[in-house]
Design a protein around this motif. Structure first.
Motif, PDB file in Angstrom:
ATOM      1  N   GLY A   1       0.834  -1.215   0.000  1.00 47.83           N
ATOM      2  CA  GLY A   1       0.000   0.000   0.000  1.00 47.83           C
ATOM      3  C   GLY A   1       0.860   1.252   0.000  1.00 47.83           C
ATOM      4  O   GLY A   1       0.469   2.296   0.517  1.00 47.83           O
TER       5      GLY A   1
ATOM      6  N   GLY B   1       0.748   3.978   3.813  1.00 48.38           N
ATOM      7  CA  GLY B   1       1.896   3.219   3.303  1.00 48.38           C
ATOM      8  C   GLY B   1       2.973   4.160   2.780  1.00 48.38           C
ATOM      9  O   GLY B   1       4.176   3.944   3.010  1.00 48.38           O
TER      10      GLY B   1
ATOM     11  N   PRO C   1      -6.197   2.372  13.714  1.00 48.57           N
ATOM     12  CA  PRO C   1      -6.521   3.793  13.641  1.00 48.57           C
ATOM     13  C   PRO C   1      -8.014   3.985  13.428  1.00 48.57           C
ATOM     14  O   PRO C   1      -8.719   3.066  13.014  1.00 48.57           O
TER      15      PRO C   1
ATOM     16  N   SER D   1      -7.953  -1.632  11.958  1.00 45.39           N
ATOM     17  CA  SER D   1      -8.792  -0.426  12.029  1.00 45.39           C
ATOM     18  C   SER D   1      -9.660  -0.532  13.276  1.00 45.39           C
ATOM     19  O   SER D   1      -9.977  -1.653  13.727  1.00 45.39           O
TER      20      SER D   1
ATOM     21  N   LEU E   1      -7.792  -8.850  -0.359  1.00 40.66           N
ATOM     22  CA  LEU E   1      -6.686  -7.925  -0.046  1.00 40.66           C
ATOM     23  C   LEU E   1      -6.456  -7.827   1.464  1.00 40.66           C
ATOM     24  O   LEU E   1      -5.328  -7.966   1.941  1.00 40.66           O
TER      25      LEU E   1
ATOM     26  N   GLY F   1      -5.017  -1.932   1.870  1.00 35.35           N
ATOM     27  CA  GLY F   1      -6.358  -2.316   2.322  1.00 35.35           C
ATOM     28  C   GLY F   1      -7.409  -1.462   1.651  1.00 35.35           C
ATOM     29  O   GLY F   1      -7.119  -0.373   1.157  1.00 35.35           O
ATOM     30  N   MET F   2      -8.611  -1.984   1.585  1.00 32.17           N
ATOM     31  CA  MET F   2      -9.727  -1.217   1.032  1.00 32.17           C
ATOM     32  C   MET F   2     -11.049  -1.751   1.565  1.00 32.17           C
ATOM     33  O   MET F   2     -11.109  -2.874   2.080  1.00 32.17           O
TER      34      MET F   2
ATOM     35  N   LYS G   1     -11.361  -6.427   9.119  1.00 29.66           N
ATOM     36  CA  LYS G   1     -10.431  -5.821  10.083  1.00 29.66           C
ATOM     37  C   LYS G   1     -10.485  -6.550  11.429  1.00 29.66           C
ATOM     38  O   LYS G   1      -9.492  -6.574  12.155  1.00 29.66           O
TER      39      LYS G   1
ATOM     40  N   SER H   1      -0.278   0.912  -8.457  1.00 31.51           N
ATOM     41  CA  SER H   1       0.036   2.104  -9.277  1.00 31.51           C
ATOM     42  C   SER H   1       1.534   2.349  -9.393  1.00 31.51           C
ATOM     43  O   SER H   1       2.144   2.999  -8.534  1.00 31.51           O
TER      44      SER H   1
ATOM     45  N   TYR I   1     -15.930  -4.753   5.288  1.00 30.03           N
ATOM     46  CA  TYR I   1     -14.673  -4.110   5.707  1.00 30.03           C
ATOM     47  C   TYR I   1     -14.418  -4.339   7.200  1.00 30.03           C
ATOM     48  O   TYR I   1     -13.322  -4.750   7.605  1.00 30.03           O
TER      49      TYR I   1
ATOM     50  N   SER J   1       1.756   3.248  -2.336  1.00 29.14           N
ATOM     51  CA  SER J   1       1.530   4.315  -3.324  1.00 29.14           C
ATOM     52  C   SER J   1       0.705   5.467  -2.769  1.00 29.14           C
ATOM     53  O   SER J   1       0.535   6.492  -3.425  1.00 29.14           O
ATOM     54  N   SER J   2       0.164   5.323  -1.553  1.00 32.01           N
ATOM     55  CA  SER J   2      -0.795   6.323  -1.078  1.00 32.01           C
ATOM     56  C   SER J   2      -0.888   6.311   0.444  1.00 32.01           C
ATOM     57  O   SER J   2      -0.482   5.339   1.099  1.00 32.01           O
ATOM     58  N   GLY J   3      -1.404   7.397   0.994  1.00 31.53           N
ATOM     59  CA  GLY J   3      -1.791   7.475   2.403  1.00 31.53           C
ATOM     60  C   GLY J   3      -0.764   6.959   3.405  1.00 31.53           C
ATOM     61  O   GLY J   3       0.388   7.379   3.428  1.00 31.53           O
TER      62      GLY J   3
ATOM     63  N   THR K   1      -4.375  -8.909  -4.888  1.00 33.27           N
ATOM     64  CA  THR K   1      -5.524  -9.822  -4.877  1.00 33.27           C
ATOM     65  C   THR K   1      -5.319 -10.947  -5.891  1.00 33.27           C
ATOM     66  O   THR K   1      -6.124 -11.873  -5.956  1.00 33.27           O
TER      67      THR K   1
ATOM     68  N   VAL L   1     -11.946   6.277  -2.014  1.00 34.43           N
ATOM     69  CA  VAL L   1     -12.043   4.962  -2.672  1.00 34.43           C
ATOM     70  C   VAL L   1     -13.283   4.226  -2.163  1.00 34.43           C
ATOM     71  O   VAL L   1     -14.040   3.639  -2.934  1.00 34.43           O
TER      72      VAL L   1
ATOM     73  N   PHE M   1     -14.844  12.449   5.521  1.00 40.29           N
ATOM     74  CA  PHE M   1     -15.566  11.859   6.648  1.00 40.29           C
ATOM     75  C   PHE M   1     -16.640  12.837   7.115  1.00 40.29           C
ATOM     76  O   PHE M   1     -16.418  14.052   7.138  1.00 40.29           O
TER      77      PHE M   1
HETATM   78  N1  NAP Z   1      -7.831   6.145   6.183  1.00 35.94           N
HETATM   79  C1  NAP Z   1      -8.599   5.668   7.140  1.00 35.94           C
HETATM   80  O1  NAP Z   1      -9.523   6.323   7.602  1.00 35.94           O
HETATM   81  C2  NAP Z   1      -8.295   4.316   7.720  1.00 35.94           C
HETATM   82  C3  NAP Z   1      -8.733   4.045   9.014  1.00 35.94           C
HETATM   83  C4  NAP Z   1      -8.412   2.803   9.577  1.00 35.94           C
HETATM   84  C5  NAP Z   1      -7.676   1.881   8.860  1.00 35.94           C
HETATM   85  N2  NAP Z   1      -7.290   2.182   7.579  1.00 35.94           N
HETATM   86  C6  NAP Z   1      -6.498   1.167   6.871  1.00 35.94           C
HETATM   87  O2  NAP Z   1      -5.234   1.745   6.568  1.00 35.94           O
HETATM   88  C7  NAP Z   1      -4.633   1.049   5.481  1.00 35.94           C
HETATM   89  C8  NAP Z   1      -4.049   2.058   4.513  1.00 35.94           C
HETATM   90  O3  NAP Z   1      -5.117   2.756   3.892  1.00 35.94           O
HETATM   91  P1  NAP Z   1      -5.036   4.311   3.604  1.00 35.94           P
HETATM   92  O4  NAP Z   1      -5.886   4.976   4.594  1.00 35.94           O
HETATM   93  O5  NAP Z   1      -3.636   4.745   3.459  1.00 35.94           O
HETATM   94  O6  NAP Z   1      -5.832   4.368   2.215  1.00 35.94           O
HETATM   95  P2  NAP Z   1      -5.338   4.668   0.729  1.00 35.94           P
HETATM   96  O7  NAP Z   1      -4.709   6.000   0.674  1.00 35.94           O
HETATM   97  O8  NAP Z   1      -6.535   4.400  -0.117  1.00 35.94           O
HETATM   98  O9  NAP Z   1      -4.226   3.536   0.467  1.00 35.94           O
HETATM   99  C9  NAP Z   1      -4.564   2.199   0.170  1.00 35.94           C
HETATM  100  C10 NAP Z   1      -3.326   1.528  -0.421  1.00 35.94           C
HETATM  101  O10 NAP Z   1      -3.641   0.155  -0.725  1.00 35.94           O
HETATM  102  C11 NAP Z   1      -3.190  -0.113  -2.060  1.00 35.94           C
HETATM  103  N3  NAP Z   1      -4.013  -1.149  -2.687  1.00 35.94           N
HETATM  104  C12 NAP Z   1      -5.364  -1.132  -2.868  1.00 35.94           C
HETATM  105  N4  NAP Z   1      -5.760  -2.223  -3.542  1.00 35.94           N
HETATM  106  C13 NAP Z   1      -4.628  -2.946  -3.782  1.00 35.94           C
HETATM  107  C14 NAP Z   1      -4.364  -4.174  -4.456  1.00 35.94           C
HETATM  108  N5  NAP Z   1      -5.363  -4.903  -5.004  1.00 35.94           N
HETATM  109  N6  NAP Z   1      -3.082  -4.621  -4.536  1.00 35.94           N
HETATM  110  C15 NAP Z   1      -2.065  -3.902  -3.991  1.00 35.94           C
HETATM  111  N7  NAP Z   1      -2.247  -2.738  -3.336  1.00 35.94           N
HETATM  112  C16 NAP Z   1      -3.507  -2.264  -3.248  1.00 35.94           C
HETATM  113  C17 NAP Z   1      -3.366   1.217  -2.784  1.00 35.94           C
HETATM  114  O11 NAP Z   1      -2.507   1.308  -3.908  1.00 35.94           O
HETATM  115  P3  NAP Z   1      -2.962   1.127  -5.435  1.00 35.94           P
HETATM  116  O12 NAP Z   1      -4.320   1.715  -5.590  1.00 35.94           O
HETATM  117  O13 NAP Z   1      -1.889   1.810  -6.190  1.00 35.94           O
HETATM  118  O14 NAP Z   1      -2.939  -0.355  -5.642  1.00 35.94           O
HETATM  119  C18 NAP Z   1      -2.875   2.190  -1.716  1.00 35.94           C
HETATM  120  O15 NAP Z   1      -1.474   2.284  -1.750  1.00 35.94           O
HETATM  121  C19 NAP Z   1      -5.722   0.156   4.919  1.00 35.94           C
HETATM  122  O16 NAP Z   1      -5.512  -1.165   5.349  1.00 35.94           O
HETATM  123  C20 NAP Z   1      -6.999   0.716   5.523  1.00 35.94           C
HETATM  124  O17 NAP Z   1      -7.995  -0.259   5.648  1.00 35.94           O
HETATM  125  C21 NAP Z   1      -7.576   3.372   7.006  1.00 35.94           C
END
Ligand code: NAP
Length: 288
Positions: free
Chosen positions: A8, A14, A211, A168, A132, A111-112, A185, A42, A181, A10-12, A84, A221, A230
């Protein structure tokens, strides 16, 4: 070769993990990684991150010179893959087998989860979220452990390889509107806690991070809306990656098994333990 693997990336969250690990590694704060392997679908975003992080090297090294005076370079490897797809994990496994690195850090962050009533979700969304968040996370850990265990026994106690799994606060309870989801988690929390106990005698620390809402692309997403944010009570508890990720790394260094980040999430965690689930679901139904 010592490496860290971040999914993960590429974004957020990670992406921020890569920045922080690189900075620490390059400045000899904690473990040094010869390479950080960055995984996501990505490729362009991973390459952008590589350029961004590399661009900061001169500034970092000029600020904190190493004792030898030479640069302490950490490589960044771009590994575009869809986790996946079983062939992605097979490819990664083959690469590890060929290069035989020591994995000092594994961060399962990809994660998603789709928002909305389960009845309105596609089979593909359900499959992607479960595969995933649960299958890929577990199988990747499975694939990586043989490259962590041998090093673990030769390293000083509490300085062994580490795993950080991003769960989460959604995993504390069932969550209408995020039914799949939240269930995935819960799996991550349960899996991580059991694994932490299995591995603690083997000098590998497993930290499960829980978190609440965080300012990443997750919500966009999950709602299929590039402008989504939010809302309601969740909007009062939104945190940022520059606070959450250093706290997660600190928790991992202290070999903490669980980090529930934020006061609101800590309160929810306690409530989930003491209140009947039906009461909380009644309250959640009002928010859904
Ligand atoms: N943000 C929140 O509010 C929140 C709260 C609690 C927990 N979380 C958890 O935190 C983690 C990180 O999420 P984030 O908040 O940073 O969201 P995000 O910005 O959407 O990042 C999600 C990451 O997962 C990657 N990803 C998605 N589908 C994938 C696939 N099939 N194969 C490989 N990589 C994949 C995406 O990259 P690509 O699209 O380039 O593949 C991206 O790098 C997740 O597990 C999420 O459930 C988030």
């Amino acid at each position: 070769m010592n490496i860290a693997i971040v999914t993960g990336a590429s974004s957020g969250m990670g992406k921020e993990f890569v920045r922080q690990l690189f900075w620490e590694s390059d400045n000899r704060i904690g473990a040094h990684y010869d390479e950080i392997w960055m995984i996501a679908r990505s490729e362009d975003k991973l390459r952008e991150l590589k350029e961004e992080v590399r661009g900061s090297v001169f500034w970092i090294n000029s600020k904190v010179p190493t004792s030898s005076g030479s640069h302490y370079i950490t490589g960044l490897r771009v590994l575009p893959m869809d986790l996946t797809r079983p062939e992605s994990l097979a490819k990664l496994s083959a690469r590890l087998q060929k290069e035989q690195p020591v994995i000092r850090m594994l961060i399962n962050c990809a994660g998603m989860g789709k928002n909305g009533a389960f009845a309105g979700q596609s089979q593909e969304d359900t499959h992607s979220a479960i595969t995933l968040n649960c299958t890929a996370l577990s199988e990747l850990t499975n694939i990586c452990l043989p490259y962590m265990l041998p090093a673990a026994s030769s390293l000083p106690k509490k300085h062994g390889p580490r795993i950080i799994n991003i769960a989460s606060s959604a995993g504390f309870l069932p969550q209408p509107g995020y039914a799949v989801y939240a269930a995935t988690k819960s799996y991550v929390i349960s899996f991580s806690r059991a694994l932490a106990v299995e591995l603690q005698g083997k000098n590998i620390a497993v930290t499960c991070v829980c978190p609440g809402p965080c300012d990443t692309d997750f919500i966009k997403v999950s709602k299929d809306d590039p402008n989504a944010t939010f809302t309601g009570i969740k909007s009062k508890f939104v945190t940022t990656t520059d606070k959450l990720i250093p706290a997660s790394i600190r928790a991992s260094k202290k070999c903490k098994k669980m980090l529930v980040y934020g006061l609101g999430q800590k309160a929810l965690h306690v409530m989930s333990k003491i209140l009947p689930t039906s009461w909380i679901l009644f309250f959640e139904k009002g928010m859904y």
